[in-house]
Each structure stands twice: as C-alpha cells, then as structure tokens.
Write a protein that holds these residues in place. Structure first.
Motif, PDB file in Angstrom:
ATOM      1  N   LYS A 162       0.842  -1.197   0.000  1.00 28.95           N
ATOM      2  CA  LYS A 162       0.000   0.000   0.000  1.00 28.95           C
ATOM      3  C   LYS A 162       0.880   1.251   0.000  1.00 28.95           C
ATOM      4  O   LYS A 162       1.791   1.378   0.819  1.00 28.95           O
ATOM      5  N   THR A 163       0.611   2.151  -0.936  1.00 28.73           N
ATOM      6  CA  THR A 163       1.262   3.453  -0.890  1.00 28.73           C
ATOM      7  C   THR A 163       0.420   4.381  -0.027  1.00 28.73           C
ATOM      8  O   THR A 163      -0.795   4.195   0.098  1.00 28.73           O
ATOM      9  N   ILE A 164       1.052   5.380   0.556  1.00 32.15           N
ATOM     10  CA  ILE A 164       0.329   6.324   1.406  1.00 32.15           C
ATOM     11  C   ILE A 164       0.875   7.737   1.149  1.00 32.15           C
ATOM     12  O   ILE A 164       1.959   8.080   1.611  1.00 32.15           O
ATOM     13  N   PRO A 165       0.138   8.544   0.380  1.00 26.71           N
ATOM     14  CA  PRO A 165       0.590   9.907   0.072  1.00 26.71           C
ATOM     15  C   PRO A 165       0.541  10.787   1.323  1.00 26.71           C
ATOM     16  O   PRO A 165      -0.467  10.810   2.035  1.00 26.71           O
ATOM     17  N   LEU A 166       1.634  11.510   1.578  1.00 25.85           N
ATOM     18  CA  LEU A 166       1.728  12.348   2.772  1.00 25.85           C
ATOM     19  C   LEU A 166       1.843  13.816   2.389  1.00 25.85           C
ATOM     20  O   LEU A 166       2.364  14.163   1.319  1.00 25.85           O
ATOM     21  N   ASP A 167       1.393  14.695   3.300  1.00 24.41           N
ATOM     22  CA  ASP A 167       1.544  16.128   3.093  1.00 24.41           C
ATOM     23  C   ASP A 167       2.890  16.600   3.647  1.00 24.41           C
ATOM     24  O   ASP A 167       3.722  15.780   4.072  1.00 24.41           O
ATOM     25  N   ALA A 168       3.102  17.911   3.674  1.00 25.50           N
ATOM     26  CA  ALA A 168       4.387  18.457   4.115  1.00 25.50           C
ATOM     27  C   ALA A 168       4.679  18.147   5.576  1.00 25.50           C
ATOM     28  O   ALA A 168       5.844  18.100   5.986  1.00 25.50           O
ATOM     29  N   GLY A 225       3.898  15.296   6.945  1.00 19.40           N
ATOM     30  CA  GLY A 225       4.010  13.845   7.081  1.00 19.40           C
ATOM     31  C   GLY A 225       2.718  13.145   7.417  1.00 19.40           C
ATOM     32  O   GLY A 225       2.721  11.977   7.819  1.00 19.40           O
ATOM     33  N   LYS A 226       1.575  13.834   7.226  1.00 19.49           N
ATOM     34  CA  LYS A 226       0.275  13.231   7.528  1.00 19.49           C
ATOM     35  C   LYS A 226      -0.383  12.719   6.249  1.00 19.49           C
ATOM     36  O   LYS A 226      -0.183  13.290   5.171  1.00 19.49           O
ATOM     37  N   PRO A 227      -1.177  11.643   6.353  1.00 16.31           N
ATOM     38  CA  PRO A 227      -1.837  11.089   5.173  1.00 16.31           C
ATOM     39  C   PRO A 227      -2.758  12.107   4.510  1.00 16.31           C
ATOM     40  O   PRO A 227      -3.535  12.787   5.183  1.00 16.31           O
ATOM     41  N   LEU A 228      -2.669  12.193   3.195  1.00 20.69           N
ATOM     42  CA  LEU A 228      -3.471  13.143   2.437  1.00 20.69           C
ATOM     43  C   LEU A 228      -4.821  12.585   2.017  1.00 20.69           C
ATOM     44  O   LEU A 228      -5.718  13.343   1.672  1.00 20.69           O
ATOM     45  N   ILE A 241       4.393   1.982   1.878  1.00 18.43           N
ATOM     46  CA  ILE A 241       5.423   2.828   1.286  1.00 18.43           C
ATOM     47  C   ILE A 241       4.902   4.261   1.238  1.00 18.43           C
ATOM     48  O   ILE A 241       4.069   4.594   0.391  1.00 18.43           O
ATOM     49  N   PRO A 242       5.349   5.105   2.159  1.00 19.47           N
ATOM     50  CA  PRO A 242       4.948   6.517   2.121  1.00 19.47           C
ATOM     51  C   PRO A 242       5.512   7.187   0.864  1.00 19.47           C
ATOM     52  O   PRO A 242       6.624   6.863   0.423  1.00 19.47           O
ATOM     53  N   ILE A 243       4.746   8.088   0.284  1.00 18.64           N
ATOM     54  CA  ILE A 243       5.211   8.840  -0.873  1.00 18.64           C
ATOM     55  C   ILE A 243       4.858  10.314  -0.688  1.00 18.64           C
ATOM     56  O   ILE A 243       3.938  10.654   0.061  1.00 18.64           O
ATOM     57  N   ASP A 244       5.597  11.175  -1.349  1.00 19.87           N
ATOM     58  CA  ASP A 244       5.311  12.606  -1.319  1.00 19.87           C
ATOM     59  C   ASP A 244       4.032  12.848  -2.109  1.00 19.87           C
ATOM     60  O   ASP A 244       3.987  12.616  -3.318  1.00 19.87           O
ATOM     61  N   GLY A 245       3.003  13.302  -1.430  1.00 21.80           N
ATOM     62  CA  GLY A 245       1.719  13.515  -2.090  1.00 21.80           C
ATOM     63  C   GLY A 245       1.405  14.969  -2.367  1.00 21.80           C
ATOM     64  O   GLY A 245       0.297  15.287  -2.800  1.00 21.80           O
ATOM     65  N   ARG A 246       2.361  15.854  -2.149  1.00 21.38           N
ATOM     66  CA  ARG A 246       2.101  17.287  -2.317  1.00 21.38           C
ATOM     67  C   ARG A 246       1.835  17.621  -3.787  1.00 21.38           C
ATOM     68  O   ARG A 246       2.684  17.405  -4.647  1.00 21.38           O
ATOM     69  N   ARG A 247       0.664  18.169  -4.047  1.00 22.98           N
ATOM     70  CA  ARG A 247       0.255  18.426  -5.430  1.00 22.98           C
ATOM     71  C   ARG A 247       1.012  19.589  -6.052  1.00 22.98           C
ATOM     72  O   ARG A 247       1.030  19.725  -7.279  1.00 22.98           O
ATOM     73  N   GLU A 248       1.600  20.440  -5.204  1.00 23.90           N
ATOM     74  CA  GLU A 248       2.360  21.564  -5.756  1.00 23.90           C
ATOM     75  C   GLU A 248       3.731  21.135  -6.281  1.00 23.90           C
ATOM     76  O   GLU A 248       4.414  21.899  -6.958  1.00 23.90           O
ATOM     77  N   ILE A 249       4.144  19.916  -5.971  1.00 26.04           N
ATOM     78  CA  ILE A 249       5.418  19.379  -6.465  1.00 26.04           C
ATOM     79  C   ILE A 249       5.144  18.589  -7.747  1.00 26.04           C
ATOM     80  O   ILE A 249       4.267  17.720  -7.755  1.00 26.04           O
ATOM     81  N   PHE A 256      -6.798   6.708  11.076  1.00 22.86           N
ATOM     82  CA  PHE A 256      -6.290   5.371  11.384  1.00 22.86           C
ATOM     83  C   PHE A 256      -4.882   5.182  10.815  1.00 22.86           C
ATOM     84  O   PHE A 256      -3.979   4.702  11.513  1.00 22.86           O
ATOM     85  N   THR A 257      -4.676   5.567   9.544  1.00 23.07           N
ATOM     86  CA  THR A 257      -3.344   5.397   8.962  1.00 23.07           C
ATOM     87  C   THR A 257      -2.337   6.341   9.615  1.00 23.07           C
ATOM     88  O   THR A 257      -1.155   6.005   9.734  1.00 23.07           O
ATOM     89  N   TRP A 258      -2.787   7.503  10.063  1.00 24.10           N
ATOM     90  CA  TRP A 258      -1.891   8.413  10.777  1.00 24.10           C
ATOM     91  C   TRP A 258      -1.448   7.791  12.104  1.00 24.10           C
ATOM     92  O   TRP A 258      -0.281   7.887  12.497  1.00 24.10           O
ATOM     93  N   GLN A 259      -2.362   7.122  12.789  1.00 22.43           N
ATOM     94  CA  GLN A 259      -2.009   6.440  14.038  1.00 22.43           C
ATOM     95  C   GLN A 259      -1.000   5.323  13.776  1.00 22.43           C
ATOM     96  O   GLN A 259      -0.088   5.103  14.587  1.00 22.43           O
ATOM     97  N   ILE A 260      -1.146   4.634  12.650  1.00 20.30           N
ATOM     98  CA  ILE A 260      -0.187   3.583  12.284  1.00 20.30           C
ATOM     99  C   ILE A 260       1.200   4.190  12.087  1.00 20.30           C
ATOM    100  O   ILE A 260       2.207   3.668  12.583  1.00 20.30           O
ATOM    101  N   ILE A 261       1.261   5.303  11.378  1.00 20.87           N
ATOM    102  CA  ILE A 261       2.544   5.985  11.146  1.00 20.87           C
ATOM    103  C   ILE A 261       3.157   6.441  12.470  1.00 20.87           C
ATOM    104  O   ILE A 261       4.354   6.244  12.724  1.00 20.87           O
TER     105      ILE A 261
END
Length: 236
Positions: free
Chosen positions: A79-85, A87-90, A123-131, A217-222
């Motif tokens: 599972k991928t998990i897009p994060l914001d700046a 580090g929280k799930p987007l 697998i966390p990934i950079d989810g920032r849409r401005e990038i 829930f996914t934030w608590q896992i992280i």
C-alpha cells in the motif's frame, strides 16, 4: 521438515522484499520510472493508480488485479500512502472492493478486507500536489500487522457495513460512518453499476463500493511505527 524449510524461505524472501522496498527511499518517481522503463504522466488525475503500478513493478508484485495480496506467496499487501508536508496522510487508503450480493456466508475471518490487511508493506510517498509528479520522492517503507485492538476496530466497522448491505440499506451508508473503515462508491463514472440487495430484498443496480481506511487510522499507524506524537489527521 518441509514446513520448516518453507518457513525459512518465506522469512528470507520477506527480508529481501523489505530490503528492496527500503532501498527505494529517497528516489524520485522519475528515477524509479526510468529504471522500470516507464514514463511519468503529467499528473495523476487520469492516472490515479500509476504510483502503485510503478512500485509493484519495481518490487515484483504478482497478484495484479486479482483478489489476492500483492505478494500472495508471502501473505503481504503493498500500500502506498501519500503524505503532506507535515508527514500526515493526504487521503484515505483503498483496501478492496465490497461484495454486495451473495454475502450471507461471509464472515470477517474469510473477508477480503482481513485478508488484505493481515500484513501490509506501507510505502509513504510525497503527495504534495504543488510538487511536479516526476520530482516527488519515495519515503521509508515499513511493515505493519494490525494489533488486537486495531483488528477489533476493523472488524466492528466491517460488520456494521456488511449488516447494512445485507438489510438492503446500501444507499444509506455514508463515508462518515465507521470508526476506522469507511465504505464509499468506487467507480470510474456513474454509468458503471453493479448488483446489490435493495430495501425490499430484491436485486437493484447501484454504484460499486469499496472499503477504505480513514486517514486518522493510517496516521495512528505511522505515529506508532515511527514514535511520533499523535495529532488529528484532517483529510478524511
């Protein structure tokens, strides 16, 4: 003896999978795509599953679109998990599609939700849409298995949703329901319909549904994995 040999093989393969996933940390999508001979789309609006496909290709996932874990021989789901700046799930995390008919013999123990979440390679990934997509990077992979408390939460939500489906209340279920696991429509467009149980017990046509893990829930896992202080995630 054969069982012991098989277990040893699985442990070695699991260790290798984790090492391969860990080695991706810090790579940009463009770098990994070049290694895999794939092109990077301009954005994910019409290519929503592209990042998952890229990582599946890089790590050798074999299940494809089947209702199996991505690495069925190891019992591991990717599972991928897009994060914001911060580090929280987007966004919420898709688990699997939801059966809407022929569910009378289905139990939590035999459900695909439980099967998919027995062991997850996140697998966390950079989810920032401005990038720009090509410049976004891959984070530090980690393996997770639900604790007894987490599985109890998942099971309770799953049971509540499935009870409503069985009672013909599919259209009354909203994404706000469920403590950690939500149920919501999953379709490319509103013309894609499937069969479900209606209020009078007859078969109706409705949008396909999918189970999703809520971001809290996914934030608590992280947080528990990396020893972070838990604060509310706000993207559900």
């Amino acid at each position: 003896m054969k069982g012991l040999i098989r277990l040893d093989e699985v442990i070695v393969q699991l260790k290798q999978l984790f090492e391969n996933a860990s080695a991706l940390a810090g790579m940009s999508f463009a770098e990994l795509a070049a290694h895999q001979g794939m092109s990077v789309p301009n954005d994910l609006r019409r290519n929503k599953g592209w990042v998952g496909q890229l990582l599946e290709s890089a790590l050798g996932a074999s299940a494809g679109s089947q209702a199996l874990q991505d690495f069925p021989e190891l019992g591991v789901e990717l599972k991928t998990i897009p994060l914001d700046a911060a580090g929280k799930p987007l966004e919420t995390t898709f688990v699997c599609t939801t059966p809407l008919i022929n569910i009378h013999n289905l139990t939590w123990e035999t459900s695909n939700v439980r099967n998919k979440l027995q062991c997850v390679l996140w697998i966390p990934i950079d989810g920032r849409r401005e990038i720009p997509l090509a410049e976004r990077t891959i984070g530090t992979a980690f393996l997770w298995q639900p604790s007894a408390e987490q599985e109890a939460q998942l099971r309770a939500d799953w049971q509540e949703h499935m009870d409503k489906i069985a009672l013909g209340e599919i259209d009354s279920i909203s994404a706000h329901q469920g403590e950690v696991l939500q149920l919501r429509p999953k379709a490319a467009n509103s013309r894609v319909l499937t069969e479900a149980i209606g209020a009078d017990g007859k078969i109706i046509k409705t949008l396909p549904r999918g189970f999703y893990l809520k971001t809290q829930f996914t934030w608590q896992i992280i947080c528990s994995t990396f020893g972070l202080e838990t604060a509310p995630a706000t993207h559900d």
